[in-house]
Design a protein around this motif. Structure first.
Motif, PDB file in Angstrom:
ATOM      1  N   ARG A 219     -20.303  11.870  -0.092  1.00 18.12           N
ATOM      2  CA  ARG A 219     -19.281  12.923  -0.875  1.00 18.12           C
ATOM      3  C   ARG A 219     -18.147  12.886  -0.085  1.00 18.12           C
ATOM      4  NH1 ARG A 219     -23.969  15.303   1.064  1.00 18.12           N
ATOM      5  NH2 ARG A 219     -24.018  16.496   3.188  1.00 18.12           N
ATOM      6  N   GLY A 220     -17.151  13.317  -0.575  1.00 17.63           N
ATOM      7  CA  GLY A 220     -15.740  13.528  -0.041  1.00 17.63           C
ATOM      8  C   GLY A 220     -14.862  14.944  -0.129  1.00 17.63           C
ATOM      9  N   LEU A 221     -14.213  15.190   0.888  1.00 20.87           N
ATOM     10  CA  LEU A 221     -13.357  16.390   0.912  1.00 20.87           C
ATOM     11  C   LEU A 221     -12.005  15.953   0.833  1.00 20.87           C
ATOM     12  CD1 LEU A 221     -12.470  19.500   0.711  1.00 20.87           C
ATOM     13  CD2 LEU A 221     -13.081  19.558   3.000  1.00 20.87           C
ATOM     14  N   ILE A 222     -11.198  15.838  -0.054  1.00 18.25           N
ATOM     15  CA  ILE A 222      -9.963  14.987  -0.224  1.00 18.25           C
ATOM     16  C   ILE A 222      -8.715  16.057  -0.680  1.00 18.25           C
ATOM     17  CG2 ILE A 222      -8.688  13.114  -1.148  1.00 18.25           C
ATOM     18  CD1 ILE A 222     -11.115  11.773  -1.502  1.00 18.25           C
ATOM     19  N   SER A 223      -7.693  15.941   0.400  1.00 15.17           N
ATOM     20  CA  SER A 223      -6.721  16.592   0.185  1.00 15.17           C
ATOM     21  C   SER A 223      -5.369  15.990   0.105  1.00 15.17           C
ATOM     22  CB  SER A 223      -6.553  18.156   0.943  1.00 15.17           C
ATOM     23  OG  SER A 223      -6.583  17.698   2.335  1.00 15.17           O
ATOM     24  N   LEU A 224      -4.105  16.352  -0.277  1.00 14.89           N
ATOM     25  CA  LEU A 224      -2.906  15.729  -0.121  1.00 14.89           C
ATOM     26  C   LEU A 224      -3.080  14.455  -0.656  1.00 14.89           C
ATOM     27  CD1 LEU A 224      -2.047  16.502   3.594  1.00 14.89           C
ATOM     28  CD2 LEU A 224      -2.045  18.175   1.530  1.00 14.89           C
ATOM     29  N   VAL A 225      -3.417  14.380  -1.788  1.00 14.62           N
ATOM     30  CA  VAL A 225      -4.125  13.268  -2.705  1.00 14.62           C
ATOM     31  C   VAL A 225      -2.912  11.796  -2.922  1.00 14.62           C
ATOM     32  CG1 VAL A 225      -5.271  12.462  -4.838  1.00 14.62           C
ATOM     33  CG2 VAL A 225      -5.838  14.739  -3.871  1.00 14.62           C
ATOM     34  N   GLU A 226      -3.530  10.907  -2.455  1.00 17.59           N
ATOM     35  CA  GLU A 226      -2.574   9.755  -2.718  1.00 17.59           C
ATOM     36  C   GLU A 226      -3.497   8.513  -3.261  1.00 17.59           C
ATOM     37  OE1 GLU A 226       0.856   6.807  -0.235  1.00 17.59           O
ATOM     38  OE2 GLU A 226      -0.063   8.601   0.826  1.00 17.59           O
ATOM     39  N   PRO A 227      -3.513   8.287  -4.553  1.00 14.46           N
ATOM     40  CA  PRO A 227      -4.165   7.307  -4.748  1.00 14.46           C
ATOM     41  C   PRO A 227      -3.861   5.964  -4.454  1.00 14.46           C
ATOM     42  CG  PRO A 227      -3.840   8.810  -6.823  1.00 14.46           C
ATOM     43  CD  PRO A 227      -3.033   9.293  -5.619  1.00 14.46           C
ATOM     44  N   LEU A 228      -4.654   4.874  -4.616  1.00 14.54           N
ATOM     45  CA  LEU A 228      -4.328   3.592  -4.299  1.00 14.54           C
ATOM     46  C   LEU A 228      -3.082   3.114  -4.854  1.00 14.54           C
ATOM     47  CD1 LEU A 228      -7.770   2.008  -3.739  1.00 14.54           C
ATOM     48  CD2 LEU A 228      -5.987   2.437  -2.011  1.00 14.54           C
ATOM     49  N   ILE A 403     -16.896  14.489  -5.357  1.00 12.66           N
ATOM     50  CA  ILE A 403     -15.406  14.847  -4.270  1.00 12.66           C
ATOM     51  C   ILE A 403     -14.901  16.157  -4.819  1.00 12.66           C
ATOM     52  CG2 ILE A 403     -13.202  14.109  -4.042  1.00 12.66           C
ATOM     53  CD1 ILE A 403     -15.083  11.671  -3.440  1.00 12.66           C
ATOM     54  N   LEU A 404     -14.472  16.746  -3.710  1.00  6.01           N
ATOM     55  CA  LEU A 404     -13.748  18.156  -3.924  1.00  6.01           C
ATOM     56  C   LEU A 404     -12.303  17.813  -3.240  1.00  6.01           C
ATOM     57  CD1 LEU A 404     -13.781  21.238  -4.498  1.00  6.01           C
ATOM     58  CD2 LEU A 404     -14.688  21.254  -2.031  1.00  6.01           C
ATOM     59  N   PHE A 405     -11.619  17.954  -4.420  1.00  3.73           N
ATOM     60  CA  PHE A 405     -10.097  17.850  -4.117  1.00  3.73           C
ATOM     61  C   PHE A 405      -9.386  19.058  -3.824  1.00  3.73           C
ATOM     62  CE2 PHE A 405     -10.882  14.061  -6.863  1.00  3.73           C
ATOM     63  CZ  PHE A 405     -10.506  12.986  -6.072  1.00  3.73           C
ATOM     64  N   VAL A 406      -8.478  19.329  -2.909  1.00  4.48           N
ATOM     65  CA  VAL A 406      -7.740  20.427  -2.834  1.00  4.48           C
ATOM     66  C   VAL A 406      -6.226  19.930  -2.629  1.00  4.48           C
ATOM     67  CG1 VAL A 406      -7.344  22.409  -1.246  1.00  4.48           C
ATOM     68  CG2 VAL A 406      -9.653  21.407  -1.469  1.00  4.48           C
ATOM     69  N   GLN A 407      -5.517  20.669  -3.498  1.00  2.31           N
ATOM     70  CA  GLN A 407      -3.997  19.799  -3.494  1.00  2.31           C
ATOM     71  C   GLN A 407      -2.930  20.892  -3.754  1.00  2.31           C
ATOM     72  OE1 GLN A 407      -3.360  16.563  -3.415  1.00  2.31           O
ATOM     73  NE2 GLN A 407      -0.747  17.105  -3.675  1.00  2.31           N
ATOM     74  N   GLY A 408      -1.647  21.027  -3.038  1.00  2.00           N
ATOM     75  CA  GLY A 408      -0.935  21.743  -3.254  1.00  2.00           C
ATOM     76  C   GLY A 408       0.162  21.650  -4.219  1.00  2.00           C
ATOM     77  N   ASP A 409       0.683  22.506  -5.184  1.00  2.00           N
ATOM     78  CA  ASP A 409       1.688  22.053  -5.960  1.00  2.00           C
ATOM     79  C   ASP A 409       3.046  22.140  -5.557  1.00  2.00           C
ATOM     80  OD1 ASP A 409       2.198  24.739  -5.978  1.00  2.00           O
ATOM     81  OD2 ASP A 409       1.754  25.445  -8.044  1.00  2.00           O
ATOM     82  N   TRP A 410       3.157  22.561  -4.138  1.00  2.00           N
ATOM     83  CA  TRP A 410       4.685  22.396  -3.660  1.00  2.00           C
ATOM     84  C   TRP A 410       4.731  21.081  -2.657  1.00  2.00           C
ATOM     85  CZ3 TRP A 410       7.443  27.424  -2.105  1.00  2.00           C
ATOM     86  CH2 TRP A 410       7.497  28.346  -3.243  1.00  2.00           C
ATOM     87  N   ASP A 411       3.720  20.127  -2.637  1.00  3.53           N
ATOM     88  CA  ASP A 411       3.501  18.968  -1.799  1.00  3.53           C
ATOM     89  C   ASP A 411       4.432  17.939  -2.623  1.00  3.53           C
ATOM     90  OD1 ASP A 411       3.062  16.902  -0.396  1.00  3.53           O
ATOM     91  OD2 ASP A 411       0.863  17.199  -0.472  1.00  3.53           O
TER      92      ASP A 411
END
Length: 484
Positions: A219-228, A403-411
């Motif tokens: 499993r993964g906890l992924i934030s500030l997401v930047e796909p390949l 996967i649990l994604f956590v992402q800010g909308d002001w990033d």
């Protein structure tokens, strides 16, 4: 870009070497003290890996590794923490007496309560191996910054990188190799599967591990997401962050009296048009004159929105012709500096697809932000020693990993649209959008219950019932230098 070479390179790295081929991982015990006085018992050392796995008989390098064993072992997979960058290390925490380092140690203990915690450094930027760096020359103060000049400087650095680092096969410093280093550590430590926690470049690194070593990640906890495939951000996505910040800033009672007629976006465009017409010379006390141009303004728009609290004041001051603070920052930014060599090596090899490149070139926000985010690397990708990894590596594929994604909308560094692009490929994923969330590792600081829920997921795989969106605390906006 070298697509054909990139395909060969990617195929050459398709399978990691067998466990028997790995050199031993050597770890030595040590103890630090966390912020609350708790002892942090760790093991630290390095693994020896091929510098370039396409050449298995070539030079071998060392990559730093740290492990904190679980205080209450639960037989759950270990947590591998992948740091951002590229060109960042966490092992400098050891021996650091600062409060920040002590708080980080406390966080590591929290992660290692029921699961081993493992940190793998980035090859080429490891305290237990090589720290490869570039030396950027000073930029002149008597003319504005231009993208053509940045490309020329970048190309010169690219063409001289191999000669400046004799004895190194720089072709091996890619994100694919970084992913294989993680798997080498996994196997050396005897773990069947691992969990990943990662942010920013670390998220891209995590996607590379998932792509190259399917089935090894629980499993993964992924934030500030930047796909390949999204290493070069769309200017329009960054501009959308500015629009969201502007909307809220214009409602702020303290800032409202200073908002120019028409609003912040209109003011930003007015300044943009002013610098497009002609550069401006500013006297900086103690330094002399510095010339600011359109490119400098485009870069400053981005650098200030990275900290949303400062962006409205920057726009207002620029609108009123108050350039002194910005000019002083520009003087500092034009000084000679060093940077991690793995930054351009990794980024140019990861690259983008032809379709995304066409989108970048046609992006509607280029007039406001310019191509500064991607132009110098894209224009010099052929000159860097790392080969393009190819679309087969970059493009997402269906992945059943939870996967649990956590992402800010002001990033502004890794815009929320990155998550929108990649989320459909992970059918077992959940996503939490943090309104006002920026590019930092504490997106859920005001929501300890949700923060604890994400940690439970990382520890034992229990997917929490999360809301789709939560709010970060309102931003305290800085005021402009004067009323104008």
């Amino acid at each position: 870009m070298r697509l054909l070479l990139g395909l060969v390179f990617a195929l050459g790295l398709a399978a990691a070497p067998p466990a028997a081929a790995q050199s031993p991982l050597t770890l030595t015990p040590g103890t630090e003290t966390a912020s609350d006085g708790s002892p942090v018992r760790y093991e630290v050392g390095a693994i020896t890996v091929p510098e370039n796995r396409v050449k298995p008989d070539g030079k071998r390098i060392t990559v730093g590794v740290l492990r904190i064993k679980a205080t209450k072992p639960s037989n759950q997979p270990p947590i591998f923490l992948l740091v951002g960058g590229p060109g960042v290390t966490l092992l400098d925490t050891l021996g650091d007496a600062s409060p920040r380092a002590k708080r980080r140690l406390r966080m590591w203990l929290d992660h290692a309560e029921t699961n081993d915690l493992v940190i793998v450094e980035q090859r080429g930027y490891t305290l237990r191996g090589d720290m490869l760096e570039l030396r950027y020359p000073a930029a002149p103060l008597d003319r504005p910054g231009r993208i053509e000049d940045e490309i020329a400087v970048t190309r010169k650095l690219a063409e001289g990188a191999a000669a400046a680092n004799p004895g190194h096969d720089l072709a091996g410093y890619t994100i694919a190799e970084c992913a294989d280093d993680v798997d080498a550590v996994r196997r050396a430590l005897g773990y069947d599967r691992i969990s990943l926690t990662a942010a920013s470049f670390g998220s891209q690194w995590a996607f590379a591990v998932l792509k190259r070593h399917p089935g090894t990640v629980a499993r993964g906890l992924i934030s500030l997401v930047e796909p390949l495939a999204n290493g070069y951000d769309m200017p329009a996505h960054v501009f959308a962050v500015m629009q969201r910040v502007a909307f809220e800033a214009e409602q702020d009672p303290a800032l409202k009296p200073f908002i120019p007629k028409g609003g912040l976006i209109a003011a930003a465009r007015t300044v943009r048009d002013r610098f497009a017409a002609a550069p401006v010379t500013v006297e900086v006390p103690g330094t002399g004159k510095v010339v600011l141009g359109l490119g400098d303004y485009q870069r400053a728009l981005f650098s200030h929105v990275v900290d949303a609290s400062k962006w409205p004041a920057f726009v207002i001051d620029a609108y009123h012709g108050r350039y002194q603070a910005w000019a002083a920052e520009e003087v500092e930014s034009r000084k000679a500096s060093t940077a991690a060599l793995i930054g351009p090596l990794i980024d140019t090899a990861t690259g983008v697809t032809a379709a995304r490149w066409a989108q970048l070139q046609a992006d509607p926000a280029l007039d406001m932000l310019g191509p500064w985010n991607f132009a110098s690397y894209a224009a010099t990708a052929d000159a860097w020693p790392t080969a393009d990894l190819g679309d087969a590596f970059r493009l997402p594929v269906r992945d059943e990993t939870p996967i649990l994604f956590v992402q800010g909308d002001w990033d502004a560094n890794t815009p929320v649209e990155n998550l929108v692009d990649v989320l459909p490929w992970f059918p077992n994923a959940r996503a939490l959008i943090v309104h006002r969330g920026q590019h930092n590792g504490r997106l859920l600081r005001e929501h300890p219950d949700l923060d604890a829920a994400t940690m439970r997921f990382l520890r034992d795989g229990t997917m929490p019932a999360l809301p789709g969106r939560v709010d970060a605390a309102p931003v305290s906006f800085a005021l402009p230098a004067a009323t104008g």
